[in-house]
Scaffold this motif. Structure first.
Motif, PDB file in Angstrom:
ATOM      1  N   PHE A   1      86.634  14.582  54.508  1.00 19.44           N
ATOM      2  CA  PHE A   1      86.249  13.457  55.353  1.00 19.44           C
ATOM      3  C   PHE A   1      86.751  13.647  56.786  1.00 19.44           C
ATOM      4  O   PHE A   1      86.057  13.296  57.745  1.00 19.44           O
ATOM      5  N   MET A   2      87.935  14.205  56.940  1.00 21.04           N
ATOM      6  CA  MET A   2      88.465  14.462  58.277  1.00 21.04           C
ATOM      7  C   MET A   2      87.595  15.470  59.018  1.00 21.04           C
ATOM      8  O   MET A   2      87.350  15.327  60.227  1.00 21.04           O
ATOM      9  N   LEU A   3      87.092  16.461  58.309  1.00 18.79           N
ATOM     10  CA  LEU A   3      86.207  17.446  58.929  1.00 18.79           C
ATOM     11  C   LEU A   3      84.900  16.805  59.382  1.00 18.79           C
ATOM     12  O   LEU A   3      84.385  17.120  60.456  1.00 18.79           O
ATOM     13  N   SER A   4      84.372  15.906  58.566  1.00 18.24           N
ATOM     14  CA  SER A   4      83.134  15.205  58.944  1.00 18.24           C
ATOM     15  C   SER A   4      83.332  14.443  60.239  1.00 18.24           C
ATOM     16  O   SER A   4      82.477  14.471  61.135  1.00 18.24           O
ATOM     17  N   GLY A   5      84.466  13.758  60.364  1.00 16.08           N
ATOM     18  CA  GLY A   5      84.747  13.029  61.591  1.00 16.08           C
ATOM     19  C   GLY A   5      84.939  13.946  62.780  1.00 16.08           C
ATOM     20  O   GLY A   5      84.439  13.682  63.880  1.00 16.08           O
ATOM     21  N   ALA A   6      85.662  15.054  62.567  1.00 17.23           N
ATOM     22  CA  ALA A   6      85.922  15.997  63.659  1.00 17.23           C
ATOM     23  C   ALA A   6      84.639  16.608  64.187  1.00 17.23           C
ATOM     24  O   ALA A   6      84.515  16.874  65.391  1.00 17.23           O
TER      25      ALA A   6
ATOM     26  N   GLY B   1      90.233  12.469  61.517  1.00 19.45           N
ATOM     27  CA  GLY B   1      89.838  13.845  61.796  1.00 19.45           C
ATOM     28  C   GLY B   1      89.360  14.023  63.224  1.00 19.45           C
ATOM     29  O   GLY B   1      89.719  15.005  63.898  1.00 19.45           O
ATOM     30  N   TYR B   2      88.534  13.075  63.696  1.00 20.37           N
ATOM     31  CA  TYR B   2      88.085  13.136  65.091  1.00 20.37           C
ATOM     32  C   TYR B   2      89.279  13.062  66.036  1.00 20.37           C
ATOM     33  O   TYR B   2      89.375  13.833  67.002  1.00 20.37           O
ATOM     34  N   TYR B   3      90.180  12.154  65.762  1.00 22.87           N
ATOM     35  CA  TYR B   3      91.337  11.928  66.643  1.00 22.87           C
ATOM     36  C   TYR B   3      92.209  13.184  66.731  1.00 22.87           C
ATOM     37  O   TYR B   3      92.582  13.626  67.826  1.00 22.87           O
ATOM     38  N   LEU B   4      92.506  13.790  65.588  1.00 26.56           N
ATOM     39  CA  LEU B   4      93.387  14.957  65.579  1.00 26.56           C
ATOM     40  C   LEU B   4      92.716  16.198  66.165  1.00 26.56           C
ATOM     41  O   LEU B   4      93.391  17.096  66.661  1.00 26.56           O
ATOM     42  N   ALA B   5      91.392  16.241  66.105  1.00 23.30           N
ATOM     43  CA  ALA B   5      90.666  17.386  66.663  1.00 23.30           C
ATOM     44  C   ALA B   5      90.502  17.280  68.175  1.00 23.30           C
ATOM     45  O   ALA B   5      90.277  18.295  68.845  1.00 23.30           O
ATOM     46  N   ASN B   6      90.633  16.073  68.733  1.00 23.92           N
ATOM     47  CA  ASN B   6      90.347  15.877  70.151  1.00 23.92           C
ATOM     48  C   ASN B   6      91.523  15.372  70.977  1.00 23.92           C
ATOM     49  O   ASN B   6      91.504  15.484  72.198  1.00 23.92           O
ATOM     50  N   LYS B   7      92.533  14.836  70.330  1.00 23.30           N
ATOM     51  CA  LYS B   7      93.683  14.301  71.054  1.00 23.30           C
ATOM     52  C   LYS B   7      94.549  15.434  71.599  1.00 23.30           C
ATOM     53  O   LYS B   7      94.929  16.347  70.883  1.00 23.30           O
ATOM     54  N   ASP B   8      94.874  15.364  72.894  1.00 20.57           N
ATOM     55  CA  ASP B   8      95.797  16.318  73.493  1.00 20.57           C
ATOM     56  C   ASP B   8      97.190  15.697  73.470  1.00 20.57           C
ATOM     57  O   ASP B   8      97.445  14.719  74.162  1.00 20.57           O
TER      58      ASP B   8
ATOM     59  N   GLU C   1      95.160   6.992  49.098  1.00 16.54           N
ATOM     60  CA  GLU C   1      95.466   5.806  49.884  1.00 16.54           C
ATOM     61  C   GLU C   1      96.946   5.755  50.284  1.00 16.54           C
ATOM     62  O   GLU C   1      97.361   4.857  51.018  1.00 16.54           O
ATOM     63  N   SER C   2      97.723   6.700  49.821  1.00 16.77           N
ATOM     64  CA  SER C   2      99.143   6.716  50.117  1.00 16.77           C
ATOM     65  C   SER C   2      99.407   7.156  51.559  1.00 16.77           C
ATOM     66  O   SER C   2      98.760   8.082  52.057  1.00 16.77           O
ATOM     67  N   ILE C   3     100.348   6.510  52.212  1.00 12.11           N
ATOM     68  CA  ILE C   3     100.730   6.889  53.570  1.00 12.11           C
ATOM     69  C   ILE C   3     101.217   8.329  53.606  1.00 12.11           C
ATOM     70  O   ILE C   3     100.940   9.076  54.558  1.00 12.11           O
ATOM     71  N   SER C   4     101.948   8.739  52.585  1.00 13.01           N
ATOM     72  CA  SER C   4     102.476  10.107  52.575  1.00 13.01           C
ATOM     73  C   SER C   4     101.358  11.144  52.515  1.00 13.01           C
ATOM     74  O   SER C   4     101.462  12.214  53.124  1.00 13.01           O
ATOM     75  N   ILE C   5     100.261  10.847  51.810  1.00 10.38           N
ATOM     76  CA  ILE C   5      99.123  11.772  51.770  1.00 10.38           C
ATOM     77  C   ILE C   5      98.443  11.822  53.134  1.00 10.38           C
ATOM     78  O   ILE C   5      98.027  12.891  53.601  1.00 10.38           O
ATOM     79  N   ILE C   6      98.324  10.672  53.792  1.00 14.00           N
ATOM     80  CA  ILE C   6      97.723  10.626  55.132  1.00 14.00           C
ATOM     81  C   ILE C   6      98.538  11.479  56.105  1.00 14.00           C
ATOM     82  O   ILE C   6      97.992  12.279  56.878  1.00 14.00           O
ATOM     83  N   ILE C   7      99.857  11.322  56.068  1.00 14.54           N
ATOM     84  CA  ILE C   7     100.726  12.109  56.953  1.00 14.54           C
ATOM     85  C   ILE C   7     100.635  13.593  56.601  1.00 14.54           C
ATOM     86  O   ILE C   7     100.568  14.463  57.481  1.00 14.54           O
ATOM     87  N   GLN C   8     100.610  13.893  55.327  1.00 13.86           N
ATOM     88  CA  GLN C   8     100.539  15.275  54.855  1.00 13.86           C
ATOM     89  C   GLN C   8      99.262  15.957  55.346  1.00 13.86           C
ATOM     90  O   GLN C   8      99.304  17.086  55.865  1.00 13.86           O
ATOM     91  N   CYS C   9      98.115  15.271  55.214  1.00 15.66           N
ATOM     92  CA  CYS C   9      96.839  15.825  55.672  1.00 15.66           C
ATOM     93  C   CYS C   9      96.820  15.979  57.192  1.00 15.66           C
ATOM     94  O   CYS C   9      96.309  16.977  57.714  1.00 15.66           O
TER      95      CYS C   9
END
Length: 342
Positions: A58-63, A188-195, A232-240
């Motif tokens: 899903f992160m790749l789709s957003g990126a 995914g979009y945010y992490l791919a584009n945020k400086d 849905e876990s915060i730790s999985i979100i941070i891990q990804c």
């Protein structure tokens, strides 16, 4: 196999890793045939690692899609065709396989219509695509700051859900199966584009530390509490997020510091046969996802897992067979447009 020059290698790395994690998860879920994996703390801890697979997709789709210029008709025609046509194709293949093994009759059709499993990921990605143009327009207007604003709200809802404080305030089912997925896409979009205005190597090291800590925490939690850590876990979100940043900034570091040892290793992987396999796993990932259900069931049937040592063997067999079949089918002129090559 030559790598396509117009592709972003770190995104291919993420997609290849994502499909491998999905294959690992489904191998573990079939281990062993006479023991429920939920009763094995060791398997639960390894299953926790594989939980990153679907969120990374899903992160790749957003990126790749959010913030891009396209018409609504073009977007829906292209995206839905790429998702639905391969899904229908493999659904038919599965139906024919079941009919061949069990014998065809009209009761089979009735059972198939009501009970046959449609991969949940297909339904989930369709739901994300339906609203992605809205988020894309929002992001084009407000950029990464707008995406950050959405992610802040999203994380608050995730935290409330984790604490079981939001059940009476909004439909948990809707958020759990839709909101979490679109959130990963925007992430995914945010992490791919945020400086982040941090040098590449320190960013890689910092993210790697965070990643290892999250892995250790999730494995510890799964092992001792005998509970699957869900996406849905915060730790999985941070891990990804940490993994995404590691691969992005490692690629950036290799580009601007080609003489460094780490850069040479990265570029060797990219340009060697290892990079070719990563590329193949990436472009065949959706095909492998749709077909691997059939393969893992056959593997378990004819090569039942009865000891933990056989899990890696079945996982490797599943990966190699899936990749080989996808490669062969991609060379057939008609089928290569139906099987889901991206």
């Amino acid at each position: 196999m030559l790598l396509r020059k117009d592709r972003i290698f770190y995104l291919d790395e993420i997609r290849a890793l994502a499909i491998l994690l999905v294959l690992l998860a489904h191998t573990i879920k079939n281990f062993p045939v006479n023991i429920n994996y939920l009763t094995s703390p060791t398997l639960l801890s390894y299953l926790t690692i594989s939980r990153m697979g679907v969120p990374l997709f899903f992160m790749l789709s957003g990126a790749l899609l959010i913030g891009k210029d396209y018409s609504l008709s073009e977007f829906f025609k292209k995206r839905f065709a790429r998702v639905l046509i391969p899904a229908i194709f493999w659904y038919i293949i599965l139906f024919v396989s079941v009919a061949y093994v069990n014998g065809f009759n009209f009761d089979l059709i009735n059972v198939w219509i009501y009970d046959a499993p449609v991969p949940w990921f297909v339904c989930a990605i369709i739901g994300v695509y339906l609203v992605m143009p809205i988020f894309s327009s929002f992001v084009k207007e407000y950029g990464t700051r707008g995406a950050g604003y959405f992610l802040l709200i999203w994380l608050v809802l995730v935290i409330l859900t984790n604490l079981n404080l939001a059940q009476d305030y909004y439909p948990t089912l809707i958020f759990g199966n839709f909101g979490i997925n679109i959130g990963y896409a925007v992430l995914g979009y945010y992490l791919a584009n945020k400086d982040f205005n941090i040098y590449s190597l320190p960013m890689v090291i910092f993210s790697l530390i965070i990643f290892i800590v999250c892995i250790a925490f999730n494995m510890y939690y799964a092992y001792y509490f005998k509970t699957v850590v869900y996406i849905e876990s915060i730790s999985i979100i941070i891990q990804c997020s940490a993994l995404f940043i590691i691969l992005r900034y490692l690629s950036k570091y290799a580009t601007f510091n080609p003489s460094k040892t780490l850069s040479k290793i990265h570029n060797y992987i990219k340009d060697s046969w290892i990079g070719a396999i990563i590329y193949a796993l990436s472009i065949y990932s959706y095909t492998i996802y749709l077909m691997h259900y059939h393969i893992v069931n056959l593997l378990i049937q004819y090569y039942p897992i009865r000891t933990f040592d056989l899990v890696p063997v079945v996982f490797i067999l599943l990966t190699v067979i899936s990749l080989a079949i996808a490669f062969i089918l991609s060379k057939i002129p008609v089928l290569n447009k139906l099987i889901g090559i991206h």
